[in-house]
Design a protein around this motif. Structure first.
Motif, mmCIF file in Angstrom:
data_model
loop_
_atom_site.group_PDB
_atom_site.id
_atom_site.type_symbol
_atom_site.label_atom_id
_atom_site.label_comp_id
_atom_site.label_asym_id
_atom_site.label_seq_id
_atom_site.Cartn_x
_atom_site.Cartn_y
_atom_site.Cartn_z
ATOM 1 N N ALA A 47 -0.783 -7.023 -11.273
ATOM 2 C CA ALA A 47 -1.754 -7.709 -10.262
ATOM 3 C C ALA A 47 -2.808 -6.610 -9.877
ATOM 4 O O ALA A 47 -2.662 -5.444 -10.032
ATOM 5 C CB ALA A 47 -1.195 -8.338 -9.035
ATOM 6 N N PHE A 48 -4.154 -7.251 -9.349
ATOM 7 C CA PHE A 48 -5.106 -6.369 -8.887
ATOM 8 C C PHE A 48 -4.441 -5.286 -7.918
ATOM 9 O O PHE A 48 -3.966 -5.746 -6.804
ATOM 10 C CB PHE A 48 -6.272 -7.234 -8.288
ATOM 11 N N GLN A 49 -4.889 -4.042 -8.064
ATOM 12 C CA GLN A 49 -4.250 -2.962 -7.517
ATOM 13 C C GLN A 49 -5.304 -2.501 -6.388
ATOM 14 O O GLN A 49 -4.883 -1.373 -5.705
ATOM 15 C CB GLN A 49 -3.982 -1.720 -8.274
ATOM 16 N N GLY A 50 -6.366 -3.102 -6.376
ATOM 17 C CA GLY A 50 -7.493 -2.514 -5.394
ATOM 18 C C GLY A 50 -8.478 -1.391 -6.204
ATOM 19 O O GLY A 50 -8.064 -1.082 -7.197
ATOM 20 N N PRO A 84 -11.137 -9.019 4.873
ATOM 21 C CA PRO A 84 -10.374 -9.518 3.476
ATOM 22 C C PRO A 84 -9.198 -8.733 3.205
ATOM 23 O O PRO A 84 -8.995 -7.702 3.722
ATOM 24 C CB PRO A 84 -11.426 -8.872 2.324
ATOM 25 N N CYS A 85 -8.375 -9.492 2.507
ATOM 26 C CA CYS A 85 -7.314 -8.568 2.116
ATOM 27 C C CYS A 85 -7.442 -7.323 1.199
ATOM 28 O O CYS A 85 -7.157 -6.229 1.729
ATOM 29 C CB CYS A 85 -6.349 -9.687 1.299
ATOM 30 N N SER A 86 -8.239 -7.716 0.307
ATOM 31 C CA SER A 86 -8.611 -6.230 -0.887
ATOM 32 C C SER A 86 -10.189 -6.216 -0.507
ATOM 33 O O SER A 86 -11.096 -7.324 -0.311
ATOM 34 C CB SER A 86 -8.041 -6.472 -1.993
ATOM 35 N N VAL A 87 -10.580 -5.089 -0.794
ATOM 36 C CA VAL A 87 -12.242 -4.708 -0.823
ATOM 37 C C VAL A 87 -12.365 -5.215 -2.268
ATOM 38 O O VAL A 87 -11.899 -4.712 -3.299
ATOM 39 C CB VAL A 87 -12.543 -3.238 -0.723
ATOM 40 N N ASP A 88 -13.149 -6.172 -2.618
ATOM 41 C CA ASP A 88 -13.242 -6.795 -3.942
ATOM 42 C C ASP A 88 -14.572 -6.312 -4.542
ATOM 43 O O ASP A 88 -14.522 -5.874 -5.721
ATOM 44 C CB ASP A 88 -13.300 -8.602 -3.870
#
Ligand code: PEP
Ligand code: MN
Length: 368
Positions: A137-140, A100-104
Motif C-alpha cells: 500500500a502507499f507508504q507516504g 488528510p491521512c497522508s500528504v498525497d
C-alpha cells in the motif's frame, strides 16, 4: 504498588536527600524524578510512615499504575497544558487538529490546509511516513512529504502534526514539524519513545489497538522520563468483538485517563468511525465527555485520497464539524471558540465599520 512522594517546591537539597534516604531505608528503592517528585514501589502505609511526617513532604499518594510522572497525583490534581503553535491542549480549551491521512501531493495539502485554517482549525495533520498493514500500500511521500508540510505551515500559519515511524527520520522531520505523532501500532515501540523523551517537541501518543489505559500511560511515562514534558494522549479506538465499525471508540476511557493522569487527552473519531458519516457524531461525543480536543481526517476530494479516503470528512463539512464541537465543548465547560458563524459575524462587523484592524479577505467573509 507505585507510591509517590511530592515535596514542597521550596525544599532544600538536604531535605530532598533526607526524604530519599528514609524511603530507601524503608522500601529498598527510591526513584528521583525531579527535585520535588520521588517514587517507590511499596505500600502506601509504609511510605507514609517513613516520610509523611516530614515538613518538606506535601503529599504521599498511591498511583494506579507504574507511571509516577504521568499520574494525576504528581501534579496534585492539576491538569497540564501542552502548547502547539498559538493553540494549546489543556483546561478550558478545545483544540482541533485536522488534515488528510497522508500528504498525497502539493495541491491537495495546500487546499486542505487552507480549508482547515479557514474553518477555525488549530493545527494541520498529514502523514509523510505511513504505517500501512500491507507493504504494497502507499507508504507516504517520505522526505518530499515533509517539504510539503513545511510549505503548508508557511502558507497557512498552522502548526504541523505528523507521524514518526523511525528514529532515523527525526533529523529531517524536526525542522518541518511542530508535534510528532506516535501511531497506535508504535505505542509500545520503547526505543522510539525513549528517543522522543530526549526531544523538546510535543508528542501526540495514540493509544494502541489493544492497549489498556494504564499501558498507554506507562508508554507516556517513557517519554516523560526522558525529560520531555509535552505529551498529549489520543484515544483512537480499540479492537473489540464488534465489527460494525473499524475500531470501538472507547469514549469511556476519556474520563478515566483524566482521573489517572494530568496529561491532556484528545480523541480521533476518524479511525474509529471508518466511515465519513460517523465522524461528526463521534467528534461531538468527544467534546461532550471532556476531551481536550480532536484530531480528524479531512480531504478536499475523499474519493481521490491515497489513504483512508473512506473515513475522510470532506473539507466542505469542516465548518459544521468545528462549530459543532465548539458548541458542545462550551456546554461541557470549556471556553472554546469562536464558532465559524461568530467569526464571520465579527469579520462582517469589521468590514461594515471599516475597522482599521486590517482588511478582511472577502473570500473569508460569509454573508448570511
Ligand atoms: C493516522 O493517524 O493516520 C493513523 C495511522 O492513526 P493510528 O495510528 O491511530 O491508526
Ligand atoms: Mn489515517
Amino acid at each position: 504498588m507505585t507510591v509517590l512522594v511530592v515535596l514542597t517546591d521550596s525544599s532544600t537539597r538536604n531535605e530532598q536527600q533526607q526524604a530519599a534516604a528514609l524511603i530507601r531505608r524503608s522500601c529498598g528503592e527510591v526513584r528521583e524524578h525531579s527535585p520535588s517528585l520521588l517514587s517507590t514501589v511499596s505500600d502506601l502505609a509504609v511510605v507514609d510512615r517513613a516520610v509523611g511526617h516530614l515538613p518538606q513532604v506535601r503529599h504521599v499518594a498511591r498511583v494506579q499504575g507504574d507511571y509516577p510522572r504521568a499520574s494525576v497525583q504528581s501534579r496534585m490534581g492539576r491538569p497540564s497544558t501542552v502548547a502547539l503553535g498559538e493553540a494549546a491542549f489543556g483546561p478550558g480549551q478545545f483544540t482541533v487538529i485536522a488534515g488528510p491521512c497522508s500528504v498525497d501531493n502539493h495541491d491537495q495539502l495546500m487546499e486542505v490546509g487552507h480549508a482547515v485554517r479557514d474553518a477555525g482549525g488549530h493545527a494541520l495533520r498529514g502523514g509523510a511516513f505511513k504505517p500501512r498493514s500491507s507493504p504494497y500500500a502507499f507508504q507516504g511521500l517520505g522526505r518530499r512529504g515533509l517539504e510539503l508540510l513545511a510549505e503548508a505551515r508557511r502558507v497557512t500559519g498552522l502548526p504541523i502534526v505528523t507521524e514518526v515511524l523511525d528514529v532515523r527520520d527525526l533529523p529531517a522531520m524536526l525542522p518541518c514539524v511542530d508535534m510528532l505523532q506516535v501511531g497506535a501500532r508504535n505505542m509500545q515501540n520503547f526505543a522510539l519513545l525513549r528517543e522522543l523523551g530526549t526531544l523538546r517537541t510535543p508528542v501526540l501518543l495514540k493509544r494502541g489497538l489493544a492497549a489498556s489505559i494504564d499501558e498507554t500511560l506507562m508508554a507516556a511515562e517513557y517519554i516523560l522520563d526522558g525529560g520531555n514534558t509535552d505529551v498529549v494522549i489520543c484515544e483512537r479506538g480499540i479492537r473489540t468483538f464488534e465489527t460494525g465499525y473499524r475500531f470501538t471508540l472507547d469514549i469511556g476511557a476519556v474520563p478515566v485517563f483524566k482521573e489517572r493522569s494530568h496529561l491532556p487527552i484528545i480523541v480521533d473519531p476518524s479511525h474509529a468511525a471508518g466511515e465519513t458519516a460517523r465522524v461528526i457524531p463521534l467528534a461531538l461525543a468527544a467534546a461532550a465527555c471532556g476531551a481536550d480536543g480532536i484530531i480528524v481526517e479531512t480531504h478536499s476530494d475523499p474519493a481521490a485520497a491515497l489513504c483512508d479516503g473512506k473515513q475522510a470528512l470532506p473539507t466542505s463539512r469542516l465548518p459544521e464539524l468545528i462549530d459543532g464541537v465548539v458548541n458542545v465543548a462550551r456546554v461541557a465547560g470549556r471556553t472554546a471558540g469562536p464558532t465559524m458563524s461568530e467569526r464571520n459575524d465579527r469579520q462582517r462587523e469589521l468590514v461594515l465599520t471599516g475597522d482599521p484592524a486590517g482588511t478582511v479577505a472577502s473570500a473569508r467573509v460569509r454573508w448570511r
